[in-house]
Design a protein around this motif. Structure first.
Motif, PDB file in Angstrom:
ATOM      1  N   ILE A 110       8.375  17.221  21.120  1.00  0.00           N
ATOM      2  CA  ILE A 110       8.931  18.312  22.027  1.00  0.00           C
ATOM      3  C   ILE A 110      10.594  17.961  21.069  1.00  0.00           C
ATOM      4  CG2 ILE A 110      10.084  18.851  24.187  1.00  0.00           C
ATOM      5  CD1 ILE A 110       7.602  17.915  25.418  1.00  0.00           C
ATOM      6  N   ILE A 129       2.465  18.116  26.288  1.00  0.00           N
ATOM      7  CA  ILE A 129       3.404  19.369  25.976  1.00  0.00           C
ATOM      8  C   ILE A 129       2.612  20.992  26.399  1.00  0.00           C
ATOM      9  CG2 ILE A 129       3.888  20.486  23.912  1.00  0.00           C
ATOM     10  CD1 ILE A 129       3.596  18.148  22.395  1.00  0.00           C
ATOM     11  N   SER A 156       4.163  12.706  22.163  1.00  0.00           N
ATOM     12  CA  SER A 156       4.953  14.007  22.879  1.00  0.00           C
ATOM     13  C   SER A 156       6.875  14.379  22.731  1.00  0.00           C
ATOM     14  CB  SER A 156       4.264  13.507  24.003  1.00  0.00           C
ATOM     15  OG  SER A 156       5.154  12.719  25.097  1.00  0.00           O
TER      16      SER A 156
END
Length: 394
Positions: free
Chosen positions: A340, A228, A336
């Motif tokens: 996001i 990230i 991740s």
């Protein structure tokens, strides 16, 4: 009705089971049940011991054998044998440790009914952790103890199945964990936590709240953070919890390898208003555990309006079913991606947070849970099968 709860610890650092014991017994006491807790004391005087209101708490020193058998206390065992006859029922919290065994022996000796809350100890990850010791202990006595219990309390439907796979007991009943909703009625301002940690100003906060322990999946979260921070420079991971057996050092090494250590804040264990402050300030709460049973942290985060990202091993499918968050596989790439998606969609986070809060407010208060537990006690004392929730293994 006089109920004796036996716990492995009342230390604030013990984790979820301690919090459950404290808040459940408080709720039972408010409803007129005479409740006592017997537990070993902590040799480290700096460790804070929780003490529920309206509950008689007795602590007993640990013995030297506690290095080999968790929470071993000969004085606790003696007190149980002497005083269990004064109670109507013994409620044993967790398995594998010495207090659980001592409470079983005392209940059998006094011919008193006893129930056991498993707290996730028969989940696959837990059974594989220190596997050889558990296989030997299971062969010698653990299955016998569970088979002889007047009832076994499961927290989720998945745990009902895990218990049924481990032992043949015809009285497995399901009652979820709860939450003391009054503690979350008024949250601190978002600025309050920033005053303690100024580096968080202007950042999107990913919160991990819990023990720094291998079971909690922090290694996965650390790797996901590395992905990230390559794409965003406004992210800060807050890890709020005590270090168990030096595992924090391992997480720091992963964060350094991922070039994400500068995007991480370790606060240590937070309690009281500081805990409420971090829940108020966070944007997303992540529970990436390898094994978890209806996480109290999940309930706390939802009642504070935070969207969740949890693993399937947290055994809380309602999070996704009710639109309160995302349920993922144990995988850094999946984590991740989920992070996001939420970080890029503040409105979605707000909607998830609102749905989660409604879910907890409507179903998971300790007041409602205590009513169900009292019914379970009454059924067992009446010699009947507990007909609460789904009871497999009949």
């Amino acid at each position: 009705m006089k109920i004796l709860h036996v716990a492995a610890s009342l230390s604030s650092e013990w984790g979820g089971p301690t919090k459950v014991v404290i808040e459940l017994t408080e709720a039972l006491a408010k409803k007129g049940v005479k409740v006592s807790i017997f537990a070993p004391s902590e040799n480290d005087k700096s460790v804070y011991i929780n003490s529920p209101k309206g509950v008689n708490v007795r602590l007993f020193p640990k013995g030297s054998l506690s290095k080999f058998w968790t929470s071993y206390s000969s004085s606790l065992a003696k007190a149980l044998k002497k005083e269990v006859p004064d109670f109507d029922l013994v409620h044993i919290q967790e398995i594998w440790h010495h207090p659980h065994f001592a409470a079983y022996r005392a209940a059998k000796f006094s011919r008193k009914p006893f129930i056991i809350t498993i707290h996730g100890a028969l989940e696959p990850w837990c059974l594989n952790h220190k596997r050889l010791k558990k296989k030997v202990f299971s062969f010698l006595c653990q299955r016998k103890i569970l088979k002889g219990a007047s009832g076994i309390h499961a927290i989720t439907e998945e745990e009902v199945q895990n218990i049924s796979n481990f032992v043949d007991n015809r009285n497995i009943f399901l009652i979820p964990n709860g939450l003391n909703l009054k503690k979350f009625e008024t949250l601190p301002s978002k600025e309050e936590f920033e005053s303690l940690y100024p580096q968080l100003k202007g950042k999107r906060i990913i919160l991990f709240l819990g023990r720094i322990h291998p079971i909690k999946g922090l290694d996965i979260l650390a790797m996901a953070l590395g992905t990230i921070v390559k794409k965003r420079d406004d992210i800060q991971l807050v890890i709020a919890g005590p270090d168990n057996a030096g595992y924090k050092n391992h997480i720091i090494e992963i964060l350094k390898a991922e070039n994400a250590i500068g995007n991480t804040t370790f606060t240590g264990m937070l309690t009281g208003n500081e805990k409420l402050a971090v829940l108020s300030r966070a944007d997303i709460c992540v529970i990436p555990s390898y094994s978890e049973v209806r996480s109290i942290v999940a309930l706390e985060a939802m009642v504070c309006g935070l969207p969740l990202i949890i693993t399937r091993q947290c055994n809380f499918p309602e999070v996704e079913e009710r639109g309160a968050g995302k349920v993922i596989d144990i995988d850094a790439a999946h984590l991740s991606e989920a992070l996001i998606e939420l970080l890029d969609n503040p409105e979605l986070c707000k909607e998830m947070g609102d749905r989660g809060k409604r879910l907890v407010m409507g179903k998971y208060s300790w007041d409602k849970v205590a009513d169900k537990m009292i019914t379970a006690y009454e059924e067992i004392l009446g010699g009947r099968k507990v007909e609460i929730g789904r009871a497999s293994g009949r």
